[in-house]
Design an enzyme around this catalytic site. Structure first.
Site, PDB file in Angstrom:
ATOM      1  N   TYR A 206       0.831  -1.199   0.000  1.00  0.00           N
ATOM      2  CA  TYR A 206       0.000   0.000   0.000  1.00  0.00           C
ATOM      3  C   TYR A 206       0.871   1.257   0.000  1.00  0.00           C
ATOM      4  CZ  TYR A 206      -2.706   3.871   1.793  1.00  0.00           C
ATOM      5  OH  TYR A 206      -3.261   5.114   1.965  1.00  0.00           O
ATOM      6  N   ARG A 253       1.886   8.407  12.940  1.00  0.00           N
ATOM      7  CA  ARG A 253       1.556   9.641  13.666  1.00  0.00           C
ATOM      8  C   ARG A 253       0.055   9.914  13.668  1.00  0.00           C
ATOM      9  NH1 ARG A 253       2.802  14.533  10.143  1.00  0.00           N
ATOM     10  NH2 ARG A 253       0.987  13.571   9.190  1.00  0.00           N
ATOM     11  N   ARG A 263     -10.906   5.796   9.120  1.00  0.00           N
ATOM     12  CA  ARG A 263      -9.900   5.169   8.255  1.00  0.00           C
ATOM     13  C   ARG A 263      -8.975   4.299   9.087  1.00  0.00           C
ATOM     14  NH1 ARG A 263      -9.066  10.859   6.039  1.00  0.00           N
ATOM     15  NH2 ARG A 263      -7.284  10.872   7.432  1.00  0.00           N
ATOM     16  N   PHE A 323      15.554  19.172  -1.481  1.00  0.00           N
ATOM     17  CA  PHE A 323      14.200  18.688  -1.766  1.00  0.00           C
ATOM     18  C   PHE A 323      13.964  17.313  -1.144  1.00  0.00           C
ATOM     19  CE2 PHE A 323      11.174  16.438  -4.466  1.00  0.00           C
ATOM     20  CZ  PHE A 323      10.201  17.380  -4.758  1.00  0.00           C
TER      21      PHE A 323
END
Length: 452
Positions: A206, A253, A263, A323
């Site tokens: 997932y 978290r 969910r 980044f």
């Protein structure tokens, strides 16, 4: 509810790196540090590390799109959508060099459009599943758009012809990457629409679909731009780990928030050893078992850190390094704050804003990132309960991370730096915070002005 409601969360949250803009739900860069809680009982005392050289501080990120870029109307519109859907991520994209900036902008918007289709609960499954499977093909259909969405980001679907036009204006090497990732992610979204995450293997799968593929796609774009070596895009295992580390941190978290919204993303294989139902972990009488479950999942996430360090060590371009590195150090700080912390099941665990800015300023080279990783795994080590079922595995992976973080001998966490250095660092961080806030606002005004 379908597991894939976090589908582009790597973009939506873990890469939301510019300064916080008020009280909305926390991104990785806005999580509060847990601080040290004293040495655990029954554990061996780690060797006191020696101070490292202070990390090299970089000037603030380069300004975003400027009038000199002479953007066309379509590209200006895309940057406006970027600012509207993720203002913080817009600043990070626009710090990238050259044509890579535009490629990543379009990549983001394409995945945002795909995610908007997946999130829209008003679309029936018999319509949604084929759309997810075929979405990549819409990139080559100039007139395709979707006008029936009720989602807040529906403009990326209603004006998809502008996005797809700018996609087709990219170099073919960028188009191939974006189309391929979009196809694979759409298939993965469809698979998890009505499927819960049961095994740890399915958890990895997932996370691969919703974050690992983003890491792989970005890595291929970095290499395609020739700002990075081909190996960066070719080593999909490392790129996948970059995404998995961030996504697992989000999922860990956000336990309570996800529960409140119906969910479930924690793998049943793990939580079923601690409770009959995942929601039971939030009950006060189950808090000890809940924390043990939390610690096991954090230990699982830590196993991606060696891959993260290897990946970052290969990067050459400064803007690409920033980044990639900033969300990773935010993630390790978040896990340190969450580890063995009952507050995960009671509210929101955050790191301080000042801590987040310091991490942004410091994470500018691989040695600095290693020092940061060392600091936070030491913080976790200090909090490992001797009775925790995962304690041995946690100690083992921390030992591995220590070894990778100390190529030239022991390093200390940054709180051992001199007061003068810390004062200078915080001054630069404060100036950088103000600078990034200003350029992000200026960028939005610029792209909006371009429409007039």
């Amino acid at each position: 509810m379908a597991a894939s409601t976090k589908a582009v969360s790597l973009f939506k949250r873990t890469l939301a790196l510019s300064p916080p803009r008020g009280p909305p739900r926390a991104a990785l860069g806005r999580l509060r540090g847990g601080g040290r809680r004293g040495q655990r009982s029954g554990a061996a005392t780690p060797c006191p590390p020696s101070p490292p050289a202070p990390p090299r501080l970089q000037p603030p990120l380069c300004p975003p799109v400027s009038p000199q870029d002479s953007l066309g109307l379509g590209l200006r519109t895309c940057y406006r959508y970027l600012n509207q859907t993720s203002r913080s991520f817009a600043a990070v994209i626009q710090a990238l060099d050259g044509e890579l900036r535009h490629a990543v902008c379009i990549f983001y918007l394409v995945l945002r459009a795909l995610d908007t289709i997946e999130d829209d609960m008003t679309i029936s499954l018999d319509v949604k599943v084929p759309m997810l499977h075929e979405f990549h093909s819409y990139l080559y259909q100039p007139d395709w758009k979707y006008m029936e969405s009720k989602e807040k980001d529906r403009q990326v679907l209603e004006d998809f012809p502008t996005i797809s036009m700018e996609f087709r204006n990219l170099s073919k090497v960028y188009q191939d990457v974006i189309s391929d990732i979009c196809h694979k992610m759409g298939v993965g979204m469809a698979e998890f629409l009505e499927k819960k995450v049961d095994s740890q293997r399915e958890w990895d799968k997932y996370c691969h679909y919703v974050a690992g593929l983003v890491g792989i796609g970005l890595s291929r774009l970095f290499s395609a731009s020739e700002l990075e070596d081909p190996i960066v895009g070719q080593d999909t295992e490392l790129a996948n780990s970059m995404g998995l580390f961030l996504q697992k941190t989000n999922i860990i978290r956000d336990y309570l928030e996800d529960q409140l919204e119906g969910r479930e993303f924690w793998p049943r294989e793990v939580w079923s050893r601690y409770a009959k139902k995942l929601s039971d972990l939030a009950k006060p009488e189950n808090i000890d078992m809940a924390v043990q479950c939390l610690n096991e999942l954090i230990t699982n996430a830590l196993y991606h850190v060696p891959d993260v360090l290897t990946y970052l060590s290969r990067l050459k371009n400064q803007t690409v390094f920033n980044f990639c590195a900033i969300p990773q150090v935010m993630a390790i700080a978040t896990l340190a704050a969450c580890y063995n912390n009952k507050q995960v099941f009671r509210g929101v665990v955050k790191i301080r804003k000042g801590q987040a800015v310091t991490l942004m300023m410091d994470a500018t080279n691989i040695q600095a990132v290693k020092a940061i990783m060392y600091q936070y795994v030491e913080e976790i080590y200090q909090k490992i309960p001797s009775t925790d079922p995962s304690s041995n595995k946690t100690q083992q992976i921390i030992t591995s991370i220590r070894t990778m973080s100390l190529p030239d001998g022991p390093m200390a966490s940054r709180h051992h730096y001199s007061p003068i250095y810390l004062s200078c660092a915080m001054l630069l961080a404060a100036l950088s915070w103000q600078y990034l806030s200003t350029i992000s606002k200026a960028t939005e005004e610029y792209v909006q002005a371009g429409e007039n």
